[in-house]
Write an enzyme that holds these catalytic residues in place. Structure first.
Site, PDB file in Angstrom:
ATOM      1  N   ASP A   1     -54.836   3.623 -26.318  1.00 21.21           N
ATOM      2  CA  ASP A   1     -54.963   4.861 -27.091  1.00 21.21           C
ATOM      3  C   ASP A   1     -53.804   5.826 -26.807  1.00 21.21           C
ATOM      4  O   ASP A   1     -53.243   5.819 -25.716  1.00 21.21           O
ATOM      5  CB  ASP A   1     -56.305   5.529 -26.758  1.00 21.21           C
ATOM      6  CG  ASP A   1     -56.691   6.571 -27.811  1.00 21.21           C
ATOM      7  OD1 ASP A   1     -56.180   6.499 -28.955  1.00 21.21           O
ATOM      8  OD2 ASP A   1     -57.493   7.466 -27.495  1.00 21.21           O
TER       9      ASP A   1
ATOM     10  N   ASN B   1     -51.127   6.454 -29.195  1.00 25.79           N
ATOM     11  CA  ASN B   1     -49.881   6.174 -29.928  1.00 25.79           C
ATOM     12  C   ASN B   1     -49.465   7.338 -30.820  1.00 25.79           C
ATOM     13  O   ASN B   1     -48.301   7.731 -30.862  1.00 25.79           O
ATOM     14  CB  ASN B   1     -50.060   4.948 -30.846  1.00 25.79           C
ATOM     15  CG  ASN B   1     -50.240   3.670 -30.071  1.00 25.79           C
ATOM     16  OD1 ASN B   1     -50.082   3.669 -28.847  1.00 25.79           O
ATOM     17  ND2 ASN B   1     -50.570   2.594 -30.761  1.00 25.79           N
TER      18      ASN B   1
ATOM     19  N   SER C   1     -60.162  -0.516 -34.627  1.00 21.05           N
ATOM     20  CA  SER C   1     -61.629  -0.498 -34.578  1.00 21.05           C
ATOM     21  C   SER C   1     -62.219  -0.506 -35.985  1.00 21.05           C
ATOM     22  O   SER C   1     -61.518  -0.195 -36.962  1.00 21.05           O
ATOM     23  CB  SER C   1     -62.117   0.743 -33.817  1.00 21.05           C
ATOM     24  OG  SER C   1     -62.010   1.898 -34.630  1.00 21.05           O
ATOM     25  N   SER C   2     -63.497  -0.829 -36.052  1.00 21.50           N
ATOM     26  CA  SER C   2     -64.153  -0.837 -37.371  1.00 21.50           C
ATOM     27  C   SER C   2     -64.169   0.580 -37.959  1.00 21.50           C
ATOM     28  O   SER C   2     -64.341   0.748 -39.164  1.00 21.50           O
ATOM     29  CB  SER C   2     -65.564  -1.418 -37.264  1.00 21.50           C
ATOM     30  OG  SER C   2     -66.237  -0.941 -36.116  1.00 21.50           O
TER      31      SER C   2
ATOM     32  N   ASN D   1     -61.521   2.649 -37.599  1.00 25.27           N
ATOM     33  CA  ASN D   1     -60.141   3.057 -37.917  1.00 25.27           C
ATOM     34  C   ASN D   1     -59.805   2.959 -39.404  1.00 25.27           C
ATOM     35  O   ASN D   1     -58.783   3.492 -39.850  1.00 25.27           O
ATOM     36  CB  ASN D   1     -59.118   2.262 -37.080  1.00 25.27           C
ATOM     37  CG  ASN D   1     -59.083   2.673 -35.620  1.00 25.27           C
ATOM     38  OD1 ASN D   1     -58.850   1.848 -34.730  1.00 25.27           O
ATOM     39  ND2 ASN D   1     -59.318   3.954 -35.331  1.00 25.27           N
TER      40      ASN D   1
ATOM     41  N   SER E   1     -65.618   4.293 -27.563  1.00 18.68           N
ATOM     42  CA  SER E   1     -65.243   4.171 -28.982  1.00 18.68           C
ATOM     43  C   SER E   1     -65.667   2.840 -29.597  1.00 18.68           C
ATOM     44  O   SER E   1     -64.894   2.198 -30.315  1.00 18.68           O
ATOM     45  CB  SER E   1     -63.737   4.394 -29.168  1.00 18.68           C
ATOM     46  OG  SER E   1     -63.365   5.687 -28.744  1.00 18.68           O
TER      47      SER E   1
HETATM   48  C1  IPE Z   1     -60.003   3.445 -30.205  1.00 15.20           C
HETATM   49  O1  IPE Z   1     -59.108   4.482 -30.399  1.00 15.20           O
HETATM   50  C2  IPE Z   1     -59.596   2.258 -31.003  1.00 15.20           C
HETATM   51  C3  IPE Z   1     -58.333   1.615 -30.645  1.00 15.20           C
HETATM   52  C4  IPE Z   1     -57.566   1.900 -29.627  1.00 15.20           C
HETATM   53  C5  IPE Z   1     -57.953   0.552 -31.493  1.00 15.20           C
HETATM   54  P1  IPE Z   1     -59.439   5.677 -31.408  1.00 15.20           P
HETATM   55  O2  IPE Z   1     -58.286   6.605 -31.307  1.00 15.20           O
HETATM   56  O3  IPE Z   1     -59.740   5.145 -32.756  1.00 15.20           O
HETATM   57  O4  IPE Z   1     -60.741   6.292 -30.780  1.00 15.20           O
HETATM   58  P2  IPE Z   1     -61.449   7.695 -31.077  1.00 15.20           P
HETATM   59  O5  IPE Z   1     -61.622   7.801 -32.555  1.00 15.20           O
HETATM   60  O6  IPE Z   1     -60.541   8.765 -30.549  1.00 15.20           O
HETATM   61  O7  IPE Z   1     -62.721   7.638 -30.310  1.00 15.20           O
HETATM   62  C1  IPE Z   2     -54.357   3.981 -30.688  1.00 12.84           C
HETATM   63  O1  IPE Z   2     -53.604   5.131 -30.817  1.00 12.84           O
HETATM   64  C2  IPE Z   2     -54.009   2.944 -31.724  1.00 12.84           C
HETATM   65  C3  IPE Z   2     -55.030   2.746 -32.758  1.00 12.84           C
HETATM   66  C4  IPE Z   2     -56.205   3.286 -32.805  1.00 12.84           C
HETATM   67  C5  IPE Z   2     -54.669   1.835 -33.821  1.00 12.84           C
HETATM   68  P1  IPE Z   2     -54.051   6.285 -31.794  1.00 12.84           P
HETATM   69  O2  IPE Z   2     -53.432   6.015 -33.133  1.00 12.84           O
HETATM   70  O3  IPE Z   2     -55.499   6.468 -31.779  1.00 12.84           O
HETATM   71  O4  IPE Z   2     -53.314   7.525 -31.143  1.00 12.84           O
HETATM   72  P2  IPE Z   2     -53.921   8.977 -30.966  1.00 12.84           P
HETATM   73  O5  IPE Z   2     -55.192   8.837 -30.199  1.00 12.84           O
HETATM   74  O6  IPE Z   2     -54.124   9.529 -32.339  1.00 12.84           O
HETATM   75  O7  IPE Z   2     -52.866   9.696 -30.203  1.00 12.84           O
HETATM   76 MG    MG Z   3     -56.749   7.589 -30.631  1.00 15.41          MG
END
Ligand code: IPE
Ligand code: IPE
Ligand code: MG
Length: 258
Positions: free
Chosen positions: A25, A27, A70-71, A73, A200
Site C-alpha cells: 500500500d 503507491n 482488491s475486489s 479497487n 482491507s
Molecule cells: C489494499 O489497499 C489493496 C491492495 C494493496 C491491493 P487499498 O489502498 O485498496 O486499501 P484501503 O481502501 O485503503 O483500505
Molecule cells: C496500493 O497503493 C496499490 C493498489 C491498491 C493497487 P494505493 O494505490 O492504494 O496507494 P495509496 O494508498 O492511495 O497511497
Molecule cells: Mg491504498
C-alpha cells in the site's frame, strides 16, 4: 467430515517465516508527494516487487503472497483501474522468463471471471508454464477479497453436498481445502506498508494467527533493508496459538502450581 482444530497441537514455527503475505500500500501517496500522477507510484511499485521477491527466494521463504488489486479497487477512477490492468498484463509478460530462471512458481488468486478472456488465458498460460518450479511460490491476488474467498469455498462445499445428495457436516478443514490459496500454509507474517493498520479484505480466513507488521513506508520506498527489519521484528515475536509461554518452552509442562 468434522474436525476440532482448536484442540490440535500448536503449529511448529521457525524464525524464518514459511509464508509472507504483503499488502503493498501507498503507491498513490508516494507519487502525489513527488508531484507525479498516482500511476507513477504503481509503476515504481513493480520494481519493488522484484526486489522483495528476490529477497524472499534467497532466504528460502517458500511462499510470498502479494495483494495487487482488491475486489473493492474496481471503485477507483476507471483510468486508474485500466492502468493497473495493463500494468498487470505487461508485468506478467515481462517477468515470466525471470520466474522460470529463478525457480518461481506463479499462482494468481481472485475472481478472474471479471477479467477479459485474453487476460484470463494469459494467467493460465503463466501458471502452467511455471507449475513445476519448486524454489518459491509467488501468489498474486487480483480481484481478490477475503469474503469472496470464504463464500466461494462455502459454495463449493454446498455443491459437493448437493452431488452427494445429503447434508454433510462441515468442518474447518472442508472450508480450508476449497480456499483459493489452499496449496499454501497459512501466512506466518503479514506486512502492510503505507501506514494503514487494517486488513482491507485480504486473506480473512488465513490470517487468524498471522503476525501483523505495519510499516509507515510507502510501498515504492520499501526495500531490502526495510524487509530485513520486518523479518527481525518477526523473529522477536512469541507465537502462542492460545497456549501460555511455559508450554512453549516445555511441551510437557503442566500447571502443577495451580
Ligand atoms: C489494499 O489497499 C489493496 C491492495 C494493496 C491491493 P487499498 O489502498 O485498496 O486499501 P484501503 O481502501 O485503503 O483500505
Ligand atoms: C496500493 O497503493 C496499490 C493498489 C491498491 C493497487 P494505493 O494505490 O492504494 O496507494 P495509496 O494508498 O492511495 O497511497
Ligand atoms: Mg491504498
Amino acid at each position: 467430515m468434522t474436525d476440532l482444530p482448536a484442540s490440535a497441537p500448536a503449529p511448529d514455527t521457525t524464525d524464518i517465516p514459511q509464508h509472507i503475505a504483503i499488502v503493498m500500500d501507498g503507491n498513490g501517496r508516494w507519487a502525489i508527494q513527488r508531484g507525479l500522477p498516482r500511476v507513477a507510484g504503481h509503476r515504481k511499485g513493480v520494481e519493488v516487487v522484484r526486489v522483495i521477491a528476490r529477497a524472499c527466494a534467497e532466504r528460502g521463504i517458500g511462499y510470498l503472497t502479494l495483494f495487487a488489486f482488491s475486489s473493492e479497487n474496481w471503485r477507483r477512477p476507471k483510468e486508474e483501474v485500466a492502468f493497473l490492468m495493463r500494468l498487470f498484463t505487461h508485468t506478467l509478460e515481462r517477468e515470466i522468463g525471470n520466474m522460470q530462471d529463478n525457480g518461481i512458481r506463479l499462482r494468481v488468486i481472485g475472481d478472474l471471471t471479471r477479467f477479459e478472456p485474453p487476460l484470463q488465458r494469459q494467467v493460465q498460460r503463466a501458471e502452467a508454464k511455471t507449475a513445476h518450479n519448486t524454489r518459491m511460490t509467488l501468489t498474486v491476488a487480483v480481484n481478490y477479497g477475503g469474503r469472496w474467498d470464504i463464500l466461494q469455498a462455502a459454495r463449493r462445499c454446498a455443491c459437493a453436498a448437493l452431488k452427494a445428495g445429503r447434508l454433510i457436516p462441515l468442518g474447518e478443514a472442508d472450508i480450508a481445502k476449497h480456499l483459493a490459496i489452499a496449496y499454501a500454509p497459512e501466512p506466518d507474517l503479514l506486512i502492510r506498508t503505507g501506514g494503514e493498520q487494517r486488513i482491507s479484505n485480504f486473506l480473512l480466513w488465513q490470517l487468524a494467527y498471522t503476525e501483523l507488521y505495519f510499516a509507515d513506508t510507502f510501498w515504492p520506498d520499501f526495500n531490502a533493508e526495510a524487509f530485513e527489519r520486518a523479518l527481525d521484528w518477526y523473529r522477536g515475536r512469541e507465537r502462542r496459538f492460545g497456549l501460555i509461554s511455559a508450554q512453549l518452552e516445555s511441551p510437557a509442562y503442566s500447571a502443577k502450581a495451580l
